[in-house]
Design a protein around this motif. Structure first.
Motif, PDB file in Angstrom:
ATOM      1  N   ALA A  38     -21.834  85.076  56.759  1.00 29.68           N
ATOM      2  CA  ALA A  38     -22.049  86.365  57.422  1.00 29.68           C
ATOM      3  C   ALA A  38     -21.152  86.479  58.645  1.00 29.68           C
ATOM      4  O   ALA A  38     -20.920  85.508  59.368  1.00 29.68           O
ATOM      5  CB  ALA A  38     -23.516  86.505  57.821  1.00 29.68           C
ATOM      6  N   GLU A  39     -20.644  87.690  58.881  1.00 29.14           N
ATOM      7  CA  GLU A  39     -19.736  87.925  59.990  1.00 29.14           C
ATOM      8  C   GLU A  39     -20.511  88.424  61.214  1.00 29.14           C
ATOM      9  O   GLU A  39     -21.460  89.193  61.085  1.00 29.14           O
ATOM     10  CB  GLU A  39     -18.660  88.933  59.587  1.00 29.14           C
ATOM     11  CG  GLU A  39     -17.445  88.917  60.482  1.00 29.14           C
ATOM     12  CD  GLU A  39     -16.245  89.606  59.834  1.00 29.14           C
ATOM     13  OE1 GLU A  39     -15.124  89.386  60.294  1.00 29.14           O
ATOM     14  OE2 GLU A  39     -16.448  90.351  58.860  1.00 29.14           O
ATOM     15  N   GLN A  40     -20.084  88.005  62.401  1.00 27.80           N
ATOM     16  CA  GLN A  40     -20.776  88.345  63.635  1.00 27.80           C
ATOM     17  C   GLN A  40     -19.760  88.634  64.728  1.00 27.80           C
ATOM     18  O   GLN A  40     -18.743  87.946  64.841  1.00 27.80           O
ATOM     19  CB  GLN A  40     -21.687  87.189  64.065  1.00 27.80           C
ATOM     20  CG  GLN A  40     -22.462  87.421  65.339  1.00 27.80           C
ATOM     21  CD  GLN A  40     -23.569  88.443  65.153  1.00 27.80           C
ATOM     22  OE1 GLN A  40     -24.381  88.329  64.225  1.00 27.80           O
ATOM     23  NE2 GLN A  40     -23.592  89.452  66.011  1.00 27.80           N
ATOM     24  N   THR A  41     -20.027  89.657  65.544  1.00 30.06           N
ATOM     25  CA  THR A  41     -19.167  89.997  66.667  1.00 30.06           C
ATOM     26  C   THR A  41     -19.664  89.307  67.929  1.00 30.06           C
ATOM     27  O   THR A  41     -20.861  89.329  68.228  1.00 30.06           O
ATOM     28  CB  THR A  41     -19.133  91.517  66.893  1.00 30.06           C
ATOM     29  OG1 THR A  41     -18.691  92.166  65.705  1.00 30.06           O
ATOM     30  CG2 THR A  41     -18.188  91.882  68.027  1.00 30.06           C
ATOM     31  N   PHE A  42     -18.722  88.732  68.692  1.00 30.60           N
ATOM     32  CA  PHE A  42     -19.052  88.038  69.937  1.00 30.60           C
ATOM     33  C   PHE A  42     -18.211  88.593  71.083  1.00 30.60           C
ATOM     34  O   PHE A  42     -17.147  89.177  70.865  1.00 30.60           O
ATOM     35  CB  PHE A  42     -18.775  86.538  69.814  1.00 30.60           C
ATOM     36  CG  PHE A  42     -19.620  85.839  68.790  1.00 30.60           C
ATOM     37  CD1 PHE A  42     -20.892  85.394  69.106  1.00 30.60           C
ATOM     38  CD2 PHE A  42     -19.132  85.635  67.499  1.00 30.60           C
ATOM     39  CE1 PHE A  42     -21.674  84.758  68.155  1.00 30.60           C
ATOM     40  CE2 PHE A  42     -19.907  84.996  66.543  1.00 30.60           C
ATOM     41  CZ  PHE A  42     -21.183  84.555  66.874  1.00 30.60           C
ATOM     42  N   TYR A  45     -20.345  78.964  63.966  1.00 32.89           N
ATOM     43  CA  TYR A  45     -19.472  80.031  63.466  1.00 32.89           C
ATOM     44  C   TYR A  45     -18.022  79.544  63.493  1.00 32.89           C
ATOM     45  O   TYR A  45     -17.597  78.882  64.446  1.00 32.89           O
ATOM     46  CB  TYR A  45     -19.603  81.294  64.318  1.00 32.89           C
ATOM     47  CG  TYR A  45     -20.965  81.928  64.267  1.00 32.89           C
ATOM     48  CD1 TYR A  45     -21.254  82.952  63.365  1.00 32.89           C
ATOM     49  CD2 TYR A  45     -21.979  81.497  65.119  1.00 32.89           C
ATOM     50  CE1 TYR A  45     -22.513  83.533  63.319  1.00 32.89           C
ATOM     51  CE2 TYR A  45     -23.239  82.069  65.079  1.00 32.89           C
ATOM     52  CZ  TYR A  45     -23.500  83.088  64.176  1.00 32.89           C
ATOM     53  OH  TYR A  45     -24.748  83.661  64.138  1.00 32.89           O
ATOM     54  N   ILE A  46     -17.289  79.897  62.449  1.00 30.58           N
ATOM     55  CA  ILE A  46     -15.859  79.612  62.364  1.00 30.58           C
ATOM     56  C   ILE A  46     -15.095  80.883  62.710  1.00 30.58           C
ATOM     57  O   ILE A  46     -15.410  81.963  62.188  1.00 30.58           O
ATOM     58  CB  ILE A  46     -15.469  79.120  60.956  1.00 30.58           C
ATOM     59  CG1 ILE A  46     -16.329  77.923  60.547  1.00 30.58           C
ATOM     60  CG2 ILE A  46     -13.985  78.764  60.918  1.00 30.58           C
ATOM     61  CD1 ILE A  46     -16.219  76.731  61.477  1.00 30.58           C
ATOM     62  N   VAL A  47     -14.098  80.761  63.566  1.00 32.46           N
ATOM     63  CA  VAL A  47     -13.294  81.915  63.960  1.00 32.46           C
ATOM     64  C   VAL A  47     -11.905  81.741  63.369  1.00 32.46           C
ATOM     65  O   VAL A  47     -11.204  80.766  63.679  1.00 32.46           O
ATOM     66  CB  VAL A  47     -13.225  82.041  65.496  1.00 32.46           C
ATOM     67  CG1 VAL A  47     -12.395  83.266  65.886  1.00 32.46           C
ATOM     68  CG2 VAL A  47     -14.624  82.126  66.091  1.00 32.46           C
ATOM     69  N   GLU A  48     -11.523  82.663  62.476  1.00 34.34           N
ATOM     70  CA  GLU A  48     -10.232  82.611  61.792  1.00 34.34           C
ATOM     71  C   GLU A  48      -9.373  83.775  62.246  1.00 34.34           C
ATOM     72  O   GLU A  48      -9.864  84.903  62.414  1.00 34.34           O
ATOM     73  CB  GLU A  48     -10.428  82.668  60.275  1.00 34.34           C
ATOM     74  CG  GLU A  48     -11.299  81.547  59.720  1.00 34.34           C
ATOM     75  CD  GLU A  48     -11.600  81.753  58.242  1.00 34.34           C
ATOM     76  OE1 GLU A  48     -11.493  82.914  57.777  1.00 34.34           O
ATOM     77  OE2 GLU A  48     -11.936  80.774  57.565  1.00 34.34           O
ATOM     78  N   ALA A  49      -8.080  83.518  62.398  1.00 33.10           N
ATOM     79  CA  ALA A  49      -7.177  84.533  62.936  1.00 33.10           C
ATOM     80  C   ALA A  49      -7.211  85.825  62.123  1.00 33.10           C
ATOM     81  O   ALA A  49      -7.302  86.921  62.678  1.00 33.10           O
ATOM     82  CB  ALA A  49      -5.756  83.982  62.990  1.00 33.10           C
ATOM     83  N   ARG A  50      -7.180  85.709  60.800  1.00 36.08           N
ATOM     84  CA  ARG A  50      -7.046  86.907  59.962  1.00 36.08           C
ATOM     85  C   ARG A  50      -8.306  87.758  59.953  1.00 36.08           C
ATOM     86  O   ARG A  50      -8.259  88.942  59.615  1.00 36.08           O
ATOM     87  CB  ARG A  50      -6.689  86.514  58.525  1.00 36.08           C
ATOM     88  CG  ARG A  50      -7.759  85.686  57.825  1.00 36.08           C
ATOM     89  CD  ARG A  50      -7.339  85.241  56.439  1.00 36.08           C
ATOM     90  NE  ARG A  50      -8.349  84.449  55.772  1.00 36.08           N
ATOM     91  CZ  ARG A  50      -9.342  84.965  55.072  1.00 36.08           C
ATOM     92  NH1 ARG A  50      -9.438  86.276  54.945  1.00 36.08           N
ATOM     93  NH2 ARG A  50     -10.241  84.191  54.497  1.00 36.08           N
ATOM     94  N   ARG A  51      -9.443  87.186  60.345  1.00 39.83           N
ATOM     95  CA  ARG A  51     -10.693  87.948  60.338  1.00 39.83           C
ATOM     96  C   ARG A  51     -11.273  88.140  61.736  1.00 39.83           C
ATOM     97  O   ARG A  51     -12.352  88.717  61.887  1.00 39.83           O
ATOM     98  CB  ARG A  51     -11.736  87.240  59.459  1.00 39.83           C
ATOM     99  CG  ARG A  51     -11.344  87.126  58.000  1.00 39.83           C
ATOM    100  CD  ARG A  51     -12.436  86.456  57.179  1.00 39.83           C
ATOM    101  NE  ARG A  51     -13.681  87.212  57.168  1.00 39.83           N
ATOM    102  CZ  ARG A  51     -14.768  86.850  56.470  1.00 39.83           C
ATOM    103  NH1 ARG A  51     -14.740  85.735  55.742  1.00 39.83           N
ATOM    104  NH2 ARG A  51     -15.862  87.579  56.507  1.00 39.83           N
ATOM    105  N   GLY A 108     -16.654  86.091  64.312  1.00 37.84           N
ATOM    106  CA  GLY A 108     -16.778  84.763  63.723  1.00 37.84           C
ATOM    107  C   GLY A 108     -17.574  84.831  62.441  1.00 37.84           C
ATOM    108  O   GLY A 108     -18.338  85.777  62.211  1.00 37.84           O
ATOM    109  N   VAL A 109     -17.399  83.833  61.583  1.00 37.81           N
ATOM    110  CA  VAL A 109     -18.089  83.776  60.288  1.00 37.81           C
ATOM    111  C   VAL A 109     -19.070  82.605  60.310  1.00 37.81           C
ATOM    112  O   VAL A 109     -18.678  81.465  60.603  1.00 37.81           O
ATOM    113  CB  VAL A 109     -17.078  83.607  59.136  1.00 37.81           C
ATOM    114  CG1 VAL A 109     -17.802  83.491  57.809  1.00 37.81           C
ATOM    115  CG2 VAL A 109     -16.092  84.777  59.113  1.00 37.81           C
ATOM    116  N   GLU A 110     -20.335  82.893  60.010  1.00 41.87           N
ATOM    117  CA  GLU A 110     -21.328  81.834  60.010  1.00 41.87           C
ATOM    118  C   GLU A 110     -20.965  80.776  58.972  1.00 41.87           C
ATOM    119  O   GLU A 110     -20.663  81.097  57.815  1.00 41.87           O
ATOM    120  CB  GLU A 110     -22.716  82.398  59.718  1.00 41.87           C
ATOM    121  CG  GLU A 110     -23.819  81.378  59.855  1.00 41.87           C
ATOM    122  CD  GLU A 110     -25.199  81.964  59.645  1.00 41.87           C
ATOM    123  OE1 GLU A 110     -26.126  81.187  59.357  1.00 41.87           O
ATOM    124  OE2 GLU A 110     -25.350  83.201  59.752  1.00 41.87           O
ATOM    125  N   ALA A 111     -20.972  79.513  59.392  1.00 44.10           N
ATOM    126  CA  ALA A 111     -20.465  78.426  58.565  1.00 44.10           C
ATOM    127  C   ALA A 111     -21.234  78.288  57.256  1.00 44.10           C
ATOM    128  O   ALA A 111     -20.650  77.967  56.214  1.00 44.10           O
ATOM    129  CB  ALA A 111     -20.506  77.113  59.346  1.00 44.10           C
TER     130      ALA A 111
END
Length: 404
Positions: A53-57, A223-229, A46-49
């Motif tokens: 910054a990118e984060q693994t969950f 966090y925003i979760v986008e398919a491509r990332r 996910g990407v912090e809004a």
């Protein structure tokens, strides 16, 4: 930290939102429902809004010996008094027999657990436990629901919260304090139901490549979760116990060194250790490669290793190295993955055998490295691909005596 040794050697969804119900309800019925671990695992980025910054969950649904105690959660680490009324009389009298009393009862765990966690330099997990009778199960469409938590063939949603007071008072929860809520949709575009299968254990990367979308909030950070990332991945494990040791590598973030292009339709997963071998399932654009660990010992050879690299001048740069080499009559696959120790989360998972045994696991989501694919053509090897790897999920752990 687990001992590092040298060895030689859409949950429930499918593409187009279909599902292999038989595979996903495996272990929910029959004799298997009383013994072992039944495990669904979801990984995504996910990407912090605000910061970007990118984060693994990860989100997990785990059942441990669930039907041993269907109406009440039994945590093996929870202290339980073993004294009988007669024992208590001995203790009050201060007799010699009182000195030999065992005041604590060690039990076999039985529960369902939902976990949500984040991996990286800041890592943590939040856990809740439920008796299996609290689960509402539907086959068509496939869905498991526990209160406000839903695991279906194309959706994950829920909320978890553990206070600092609860964490301090109940270390047996094996949970950090915090809170999280999530509302996610996902579609599996590359899947496999192969990997390893035996009488007492099976594993397969159901969502070898999974596109997640939606949102997640962790300790108040959105966090925003986008398919491509999302770099999404889903796998499924059932076993009387866990593999020993536990060894895992997976990613769908590959870029070709040969062409310089991103390999959008490539992903792979490695899991073990099964019968002294690792299982490998991979898709590389139009090429499918599999090394199933339940196949004949003669079908392929595997060399694997997880070791610490020489210490760096800066302790923050100390690194673990995962390496795998597989060879059969058609393919040679070589993989090297590195992850900084500071980015690895050390967590413990209770084992179904009880006696306070745990899987002591190191787990990260920021591994980097490379993979090389070669094809046997006659007596020569032709290199088919050489790709850089990023956002690699990497895990290594041992079964150990647990302590709190």
């Amino acid at each position: 930290m687990p001992k590092i040794k040298l060895y030689i050697g859409e949950i429930l969804g499918m593409s187009k939102n279909s599902i292999n119900t038989k595979e996903y309800k495996f272990g929910l019925t029959g004799s298997r429902k009383k013994i072992g671990i039944n495990y669904w695992r979801f990984f995504f980025n996910g990407v912090e809004a605000i910061s970007g910054a990118e984060q693994t969950f990860f989100i997990e649904l785990e059942m441990v010996n669930p039907w041993l105690s269907p109406a009440e959660v039994q945590l093996g680490f929870k202290p339980r008094i073993k004294l009988t009324a007669e024992d208590l009389q001995y203790a009050l009298a201060g007799t010699q027999a009182a000195q030999n009393l065992d005041t604590e009862q060690i039990i076999q765990p039985s529960y369902c657990a939902v976990r949500v966690g984040m991996l990286g330099s800041v890592s943590k997990q939040i856990c809740h436990y439920f008796p299996v009778k609290d689960i509402v199960f539907n086959s068509k469409p496939f869905e498991l629901q526990i209160g406000n938590k839903i695991f279906s063939e194309n959706k994950l949603s829920g909320f978890l919260s553990v206070s600092q007071e609860e964490k301090t008072a109940h270390p047996e929860l094996l949970s950090d304090s915090g809170y999280a809520n999530w509302d996610l949709s996902y579609t599996i575009t590359s899947q496999s139901v192969n990997g390893f299968k035996s009488k007492n254990m099976r594993w397969f990367p159901e969502g070898l490549y999974t596109a997640f979308t939606g949102k997640l909030s962790f300790d108040g950070t959105d966090y925003i979760v986008e398919a491509r990332r999302s770099n999404g991945y889903v796998d499924r494990f059932w076993g009387v116990n866990t593999p020993e040791p536990w060894f895992h590598i997976s990613t769908s973030s590959l870029s070709s060194v040969i062409t310089g292009k991103t390999l959008f339709n490539s992903s792979f997963s490695i899991q073990g250790i099964f019968d002294q071998r690792v299982a490998f399932i991979g898709k590389f654009e139009d090429i499918d490669i599999s090394f199933c660990a339940n196949s004949s010992k003669r079908s392929y050879s595997a060399i694997w290793d997880c070791t610490q690299m020489p210490e760096a001048e800066n302790p923050d740069e100390n690194t673990l190295h995962w390496s795998v080499s597989l060879n059969n009559k058609n393919w040679v696959v070589d993989i090297d993955v590195y992850c900084r120790i500071k980015d690895l989360y050390n967590r413990k998972l209770e084992l179904p055998e009880g006696s306070r045994k745990v899987l002591n696991l190191l787990e990260g989501g920021t591994g980097i490295g490379e993979i090389k694919l070669y094809k046997h053509i006659g007596n020569t090897l032709e290199q088919i691909e050489h790709a850089k790897l990023t956002k690699v999920i990497c895990e290594f752990g041992h079964n150990e005596d647990g302590e709190i």
